[in-house]
Design a protein around this motif. Structure first.
Motif, mmCIF file in Angstrom:
data_model
loop_
_atom_site.group_PDB
_atom_site.id
_atom_site.type_symbol
_atom_site.label_atom_id
_atom_site.label_comp_id
_atom_site.label_asym_id
_atom_site.label_seq_id
_atom_site.Cartn_x
_atom_site.Cartn_y
_atom_site.Cartn_z
ATOM 1 N N VAL A 54 26.339 29.098 36.781
ATOM 2 C CA VAL A 54 26.475 30.439 37.348
ATOM 3 C C VAL A 54 27.947 30.756 37.583
ATOM 4 C CG1 VAL A 54 24.190 30.555 38.418
ATOM 5 C CG2 VAL A 54 26.107 29.531 39.678
ATOM 6 N N ASP A 55 28.196 32.032 37.804
ATOM 7 C CA ASP A 55 29.558 32.494 38.065
ATOM 8 C C ASP A 55 29.487 33.639 39.064
ATOM 9 O OD1 ASP A 55 32.294 32.708 37.899
ATOM 10 O OD2 ASP A 55 32.342 32.796 35.707
ATOM 11 N N ASN A 56 30.658 34.104 39.491
ATOM 12 C CA ASN A 56 30.768 35.228 40.432
ATOM 13 C C ASN A 56 30.026 34.948 41.741
ATOM 14 O OD1 ASN A 56 32.242 36.867 38.549
ATOM 15 N ND2 ASN A 56 30.297 37.243 37.489
ATOM 16 N N VAL A 57 30.221 33.752 42.264
ATOM 17 C CA VAL A 57 29.590 33.352 43.519
ATOM 18 C C VAL A 57 30.545 33.625 44.673
ATOM 19 C CG1 VAL A 57 28.504 31.494 44.814
ATOM 20 C CG2 VAL A 57 28.240 31.590 42.323
ATOM 21 N N VAL A 58 30.133 34.531 45.550
ATOM 22 C CA VAL A 58 30.928 34.885 46.728
ATOM 23 C C VAL A 58 30.028 34.786 47.955
ATOM 24 C CG1 VAL A 58 32.201 36.726 47.898
ATOM 25 C CG2 VAL A 58 32.454 36.417 45.427
ATOM 26 N N PHE A 59 30.531 34.158 49.016
ATOM 27 C CA PHE A 59 29.799 34.078 50.277
ATOM 28 C C PHE A 59 30.296 35.187 51.198
ATOM 29 C CE2 PHE A 59 28.409 30.340 48.436
ATOM 30 C CZ PHE A 59 27.646 29.531 49.262
ATOM 31 N N GLY A 60 29.344 35.889 51.826
ATOM 32 C CA GLY A 60 29.692 37.039 52.647
ATOM 33 C C GLY A 60 30.135 36.676 54.046
#
Length: 536
Positions: A517-523
């Protein structure tokens, strides 16, 4: 008169930069999450405690799923800033009565339209004490709410037309509207709420993947909701929430490419996860706090002189920095208050904060003073669930209490988070217990009202102090943002005097993702932004 509007970026994470432990970077690859369908991302989870009803979901395992299935009037972006969801506008002339205008194209995943009455009916149901929803107290700010008498229709809610309704509430109420308790419900939900919670119909970015999508204690499968027409986009085909008995097992699956996203690193891997995951490791500031709550009904720990002495002694007998350095590899920060540094209203200079500092001599003195009132005998049991990453530090706290205070102390482990929550709610844990909190919305009030207000939804220590309640009430009715935060800090100083729970540390956000996976951002709230994740 000047018209007020929601959408004001109420909280940007002003303090986050100072506390960020390391940045997160996206990575790439071609493998991972191999047992999911094409375009489906796999994510770790715990079994939800209850059915998937927004107003009855008060824990993270259910909360992640509910947030994927629904969209509220507003939502919070990765930085905790309010953005419009189903609402086109939320406006007021007096900061008391708010007029909500909805988009006219929003629909539930079964194709029925999302109308004003879907919000009002859902809120009235949740606020009614007879329905025993876990998030009932989130509606206490609306005119007509009662915590003692059943109210079928709140006076402060009025449907104007299909796409317009009004809310008469406290001035701070719009700050909270991104929380899941305020999601709408379709008419079908009210036919059988319990059955609906097992197979819910939402209006969000995802929907359940047909009959049997929730395989209890195993997985919850969601697919992209093609009926969603809101402001956000979905970059994958769905989410498979995989239920794990331990984070160690989930981390092993992540390393093996059998899990795409892990939203919490087990403490056993803190020393190695950044080396093992490289630029796919997440290590940043978060909105999670860890405390030890103590029921006020527990002998020797009530809200009397003896109890307050013992609570303060236990707090000052914990060497937070030692545990953070040795067990958490520096990923957490010692607590100096009851909130979080990444939310609005944080203060690090409150009266009484010395009770959160390691002071061996003072801890022994206070415990001895409590024994002079009523001698303590037996073992102080420290409870947590063993299917999470907490056993090691719970053992460390117990060992420090035994060593520093000369008492008998030991862990009490529950096999599952759900079983642990059940005993907390039933007030039968029998000792201090882990009571971490993840912010529902980015404001200091959220770290106090649900946990410490008399009778509140997550007040599992059963704390009750009219002075504290009154100070919170003053805060939410304050005329200005500055005055509101001042009152909230005064409320915290009451908590520091009473110590209904023992703040330990602000939990850093640790996690990781696979090469698949890619574009993993934690809020802002330490939860991945699932809809932005892409499958390679």
């Amino acid at each position: 008169m000047k018209r007020s509007k929601i959408g004001f970026g109420f909280v940007a994470l002003a303090a986050a930069g100072a506390l960020a432990l390391s940045g997160c970077a996206s990575g790439g690859g071609s493998n991972g999450g191999g047992d999911a369908g094409a375009g489906i991302i796999t994510v770790n989870n715990t079994e939800p405690q209850k059915g998937l009803i927004p107003a009855d979901t008060t824990e993270v395992g259910g909360g992640k799923v509910v947030d994927a299935l629904w969209e509220g009037l507003v939502y919070y972006d990765a930085d905790g800033v309010t953005q419009m969801g189903v609402a086109e506008s939320i406006e007021s002339d007096d900061n008391i009565t708010w007029t909500v205008n909805l988009r006219d194209d929003a629909v539930f995943s079964d194709g029925t339209p999302v109308l004003a009455h879907n919000f009002v009916d859902a809120w009235n149901y949740a606020a009614n004490i007879d329905n025993a929803m876990g998030n009932q107290y989130f509606f206490s700010a609306i005119k007509g709410f009662s915590e003692t008498e059943p109210v079928e229709a709140l006076e402060g809610l009025k449907v104007i037309d299909d796409h317009t309704f009004t809310i008469e509430a406290t001035p701070d109420f719009p700050d909270r509207l991104g929380y899941s308790a305020y999601y709408p419900l379709p008419d079908v939900a009210f036919e059988d709420m319990e059955a609906f919670g097992q197979s819910p119909i939402g209006n969000g970015l995802y929907k359940l993947d047909g009959e049997g999508a929730w395989k209890h204690d195993e997985s919850i499968s969601l697919v992209k909701n093609d009926t969603y027409v809101g402001p956000r986009e979905v970059s994958n085909e769905g989410i498979d929430f995989k239920v794990y008995a331990s984070l160690d097992a989930a981390y092993t699956d992540l390393l093996a490419g059998n899990l795409d996203v892990l939203d919490q690193i087990p403490d056993t891997s803190f020393a190695v996860f950044e080396d093992e995951l490289g630029d796919r490791a997440i290590n940043q500031a978060g909105a999670l706090t860890t405390t030890l709550a103590i029921s006020t009904s527990l002998p020797h720990f009530g809200m009397d002189e003896e109890g307050k002495l013992r609570r303060a002694a236990l707090s000052m007998a914990v060497d937070r920095e030692e545990i953070i350095d040795v067990i958490f590899e520096g990923t957490n920060v010692p607590a100096v208050d009851f909130t979080s540094p990444v939310v609005d209203g944080f203060a690090d200079d409150l009266a009484g904060k010395e009770k959160l500092e390691f002071n061996l001599d003072e801890a022994k003195k206070l415990w001895a003073e409590a024994d002079a009132i009523s001698p303590f005998e037996g073992t102080v049991e420290v409870a947590t669930n063993s299917d999470g990453p907490h056993q090691v530090w719970i053992e460390a706290v117990a060992n420090q209490w035994a060593t520093n205070l000369g008492i008998s102390a030991a862990p009490k482990l529950y096999p599952t988070f759900a079983a642990f929550l059940d005993d907390r709610e039933a007030d039968v844990v029998g000792g201090p217990f882990r009571a971490g909190w993840q912010g529902d919305y980015p404001g200091a009030y959220n770290y106090m009202q649900p946990l410490y207000y008399t009778g509140a939804s997550s007040n599992h220590g059963f704390y009750a102090n009219p002075a504290f309640d009154a100070k919170l009430d003053e805060a939410i009715n304050a005329a200005s943002h500055e005055e509101r935060n001042e009152k909230l800090n005064e409320a915290q100083e009451i908590l520091l005097e009473d110590m209904p729970s023992i703040p330990l540390w602000y939990q850093g956000t640790t996690g990781g993702y696979s090469e698949g996976v890619d574009n993993v951002v934690f809020g802002w709230n330490s939860v991945p932004i699932f809809n932005e994740i892409t499958k390679n």
